[in-house]
Scaffold this motif. Sequence first.
Motif, PDB file in Angstrom:
ATOM      1  N   ASP A 258     -39.102  20.173   6.182  1.00 18.55           N
ATOM      2  CA  ASP A 258     -38.115  19.129   6.460  1.00 18.55           C
ATOM      3  C   ASP A 258     -37.568  19.311   7.876  1.00 18.55           C
ATOM      4  O   ASP A 258     -36.896  20.299   8.173  1.00 18.55           O
ATOM      5  CB  ASP A 258     -36.960  19.221   5.453  1.00 18.55           C
ATOM      6  CG  ASP A 258     -36.010  18.038   5.547  1.00 18.55           C
ATOM      7  OD1 ASP A 258     -35.945  17.405   6.618  1.00 18.55           O
ATOM      8  OD2 ASP A 258     -35.319  17.760   4.555  1.00 18.55           O
ATOM      9  N   PRO A 259     -37.830  18.379   8.785  1.00 16.75           N
ATOM     10  CA  PRO A 259     -37.382  18.534  10.178  1.00 16.75           C
ATOM     11  C   PRO A 259     -35.865  18.543  10.342  1.00 16.75           C
ATOM     12  O   PRO A 259     -35.359  18.968  11.382  1.00 16.75           O
ATOM     13  CB  PRO A 259     -37.997  17.322  10.883  1.00 16.75           C
ATOM     14  CG  PRO A 259     -38.231  16.314   9.797  1.00 16.75           C
ATOM     15  CD  PRO A 259     -38.562  17.114   8.575  1.00 16.75           C
ATOM     16  N   LYS A 260     -35.139  18.112   9.313  1.00 16.03           N
ATOM     17  CA  LYS A 260     -33.680  18.085   9.391  1.00 16.03           C
ATOM     18  C   LYS A 260     -33.037  19.335   8.799  1.00 16.03           C
ATOM     19  O   LYS A 260     -31.811  19.422   8.742  1.00 16.03           O
ATOM     20  CB  LYS A 260     -33.146  16.836   8.684  1.00 16.03           C
ATOM     21  CG  LYS A 260     -33.553  15.539   9.365  1.00 16.03           C
ATOM     22  CD  LYS A 260     -32.939  14.332   8.665  1.00 16.03           C
ATOM     23  CE  LYS A 260     -33.322  13.037   9.376  1.00 16.03           C
ATOM     24  NZ  LYS A 260     -32.738  11.846   8.700  1.00 16.03           N
ATOM     25  N   LYS A 261     -33.853  20.285   8.345  1.00 13.13           N
ATOM     26  CA  LYS A 261     -33.314  21.523   7.771  1.00 13.13           C
ATOM     27  C   LYS A 261     -33.604  22.703   8.694  1.00 13.13           C
ATOM     28  O   LYS A 261     -34.667  22.769   9.312  1.00 13.13           O
ATOM     29  CB  LYS A 261     -33.932  21.805   6.394  1.00 13.13           C
ATOM     30  CG  LYS A 261     -33.716  20.706   5.368  1.00 13.13           C
ATOM     31  CD  LYS A 261     -32.237  20.490   5.059  1.00 13.13           C
ATOM     32  CE  LYS A 261     -32.048  19.348   4.063  1.00 13.13           C
ATOM     33  NZ  LYS A 261     -30.596  19.051   3.845  1.00 13.13           N
TER      34      LYS A 261
ATOM     35  N   ASN B 115     -28.057  19.349  16.955  1.00 17.25           N
ATOM     36  CA  ASN B 115     -27.311  18.115  16.729  1.00 17.25           C
ATOM     37  C   ASN B 115     -27.386  17.681  15.267  1.00 17.25           C
ATOM     38  O   ASN B 115     -27.537  16.497  14.950  1.00 17.25           O
ATOM     39  CB  ASN B 115     -27.838  16.988  17.636  1.00 17.25           C
ATOM     40  CG  ASN B 115     -26.883  15.814  17.721  1.00 17.25           C
ATOM     41  OD1 ASN B 115     -25.661  15.980  17.595  1.00 17.25           O
ATOM     42  ND2 ASN B 115     -27.413  14.621  17.917  1.00 17.25           N
ATOM     43  N   LEU B 116     -27.265  18.681  14.379  1.00 20.92           N
ATOM     44  CA  LEU B 116     -27.272  18.428  12.942  1.00 20.92           C
ATOM     45  C   LEU B 116     -25.975  18.943  12.340  1.00 20.92           C
ATOM     46  O   LEU B 116     -25.510  20.028  12.689  1.00 20.92           O
ATOM     47  CB  LEU B 116     -28.449  19.135  12.271  1.00 20.92           C
ATOM     48  CG  LEU B 116     -29.859  18.667  12.650  1.00 20.92           C
ATOM     49  CD1 LEU B 116     -30.896  19.630  12.076  1.00 20.92           C
ATOM     50  CD2 LEU B 116     -30.111  17.253  12.146  1.00 20.92           C
TER      51      LEU B 116
ATOM     52  N   SER C 185     -26.164  21.122  -0.909  1.00 18.97           N
ATOM     53  CA  SER C 185     -25.862  21.276   0.510  1.00 18.97           C
ATOM     54  C   SER C 185     -24.930  22.464   0.701  1.00 18.97           C
ATOM     55  O   SER C 185     -23.960  22.630  -0.039  1.00 18.97           O
ATOM     56  CB  SER C 185     -25.197  20.016   1.062  1.00 18.97           C
ATOM     57  OG  SER C 185     -26.078  18.915   0.997  1.00 18.97           O
TER      58      SER C 185
ATOM     59  N   THR D 102     -25.691  24.960  13.971  1.00 16.38           N
ATOM     60  CA  THR D 102     -26.702  23.919  13.817  1.00 16.38           C
ATOM     61  C   THR D 102     -26.367  22.645  14.588  1.00 16.38           C
ATOM     62  O   THR D 102     -27.257  21.959  15.074  1.00 16.38           O
ATOM     63  CB  THR D 102     -26.902  23.575  12.330  1.00 16.38           C
ATOM     64  OG1 THR D 102     -25.639  23.301  11.729  1.00 16.38           O
ATOM     65  CG2 THR D 102     -27.566  24.716  11.604  1.00 16.38           C
ATOM     66  N   ASN D 103     -25.086  22.341  14.714  1.00 17.56           N
ATOM     67  CA  ASN D 103     -24.691  21.152  15.471  1.00 17.56           C
ATOM     68  C   ASN D 103     -24.950  21.354  16.962  1.00 17.56           C
ATOM     69  O   ASN D 103     -25.494  20.474  17.641  1.00 17.56           O
ATOM     70  CB  ASN D 103     -23.213  20.836  15.225  1.00 17.56           C
ATOM     71  CG  ASN D 103     -22.796  19.518  15.860  1.00 17.56           C
ATOM     72  OD1 ASN D 103     -23.568  18.565  15.862  1.00 17.56           O
ATOM     73  ND2 ASN D 103     -21.595  19.463  16.404  1.00 17.56           N
TER      74      ASN D 103
ATOM     75  N   ASP E   5     -25.457  19.397   6.277  1.00 19.82           N
ATOM     76  CA  ASP E   5     -26.716  18.709   5.979  1.00 19.82           C
ATOM     77  C   ASP E   5     -27.947  19.527   6.351  1.00 19.82           C
ATOM     78  O   ASP E   5     -29.041  19.265   5.857  1.00 19.82           O
ATOM     79  CB  ASP E   5     -26.778  17.373   6.736  1.00 19.82           C
ATOM     80  CG  ASP E   5     -25.662  16.422   6.341  1.00 19.82           C
ATOM     81  OD1 ASP E   5     -25.328  16.410   5.135  1.00 19.82           O
ATOM     82  OD2 ASP E   5     -25.136  15.722   7.212  1.00 19.82           O
ATOM     83  N   ALA E   6     -27.763  20.545   7.207  1.00 22.56           N
ATOM     84  CA  ALA E   6     -28.909  21.258   7.775  1.00 22.56           C
ATOM     85  C   ALA E   6     -29.362  22.452   6.941  1.00 22.56           C
ATOM     86  O   ALA E   6     -30.445  22.983   7.170  1.00 22.56           O
ATOM     87  CB  ALA E   6     -28.576  21.720   9.193  1.00 22.56           C
TER      88      ALA E   6
END
Length: 254
Positions: A47-50, A162-163, A85, A157-158, A167-168
């Motif tokens: 998952d590219p968002k994790k 930029n996540l 989450s 992570t932010n 959510d990451a």
Amino acid sequence: FGDIVAYNKKMMEMGADIKDTIVCCGDNVFDVAPRELDKFMLDTIRDPKKVMGLVGVEKTPKQCESFGVLSIAKDRASVKDDVFSLMGFVEKPKEEEGKKLALPNGNCVANTGMFVIKKEAMKALMDEIKVNPNVIKKNDNEPYDFANALKYVHSKTNDWFNLAPKDASDVLVVDKWEDVGEPKALYTFLDDVKKEGAYLQNFPKNFRDKIQSSFAKRVQLDNETPYINFSSDKYPSEEKIKNSKSVEGVNIVV
């Protein structure tokens, strides 16, 4: 975790790529099918968002006074299966504090020490360590602490990707887990195997009865009081056993 840092330093010096990192403490036992753990790790990696995935287990707020606790999303309807989450970390909260972190069923989620950090996050962490070697330091004997590493990656992570932190990173919650390097947990583990046949699902069926019978002999009865005999040198030292937390109703014999 210090070994992982040392390995990655060597890889970076050689110009090699850092890889996704999966960690599982060697004295942990899970009553869960390997395919479930494998799927969770692979889903996180793909998952590219994790950036990170952790495995937790439900424990009472009182039990969690001895564990790091994972603060997670409370609404089971909003997640798939038992994946939540990650909201944050709380180290060994007192019972009243633990109740505030509890799921709707009243249990907290303890950190089992099994996790995956994706290669992008590990590379970013290694870059930070290169600038500040003490960034995940616990004490002089533990300059690279895995719990501090997880907290740090989650908090960054932010900035890094930029996540949103919530959510990451995900948490897979399993039903049964014990850190059997500690006598009280070892007794609980052996007793669960003896009485319930727990932890045996990953063994071939023809071995399960033999294992259950063997474990039953380790948790013995003396005038109806169970005890664990730690006379073998395969078990923790006498000093460690004496300093461990007692098991209510159980005699630990050295």
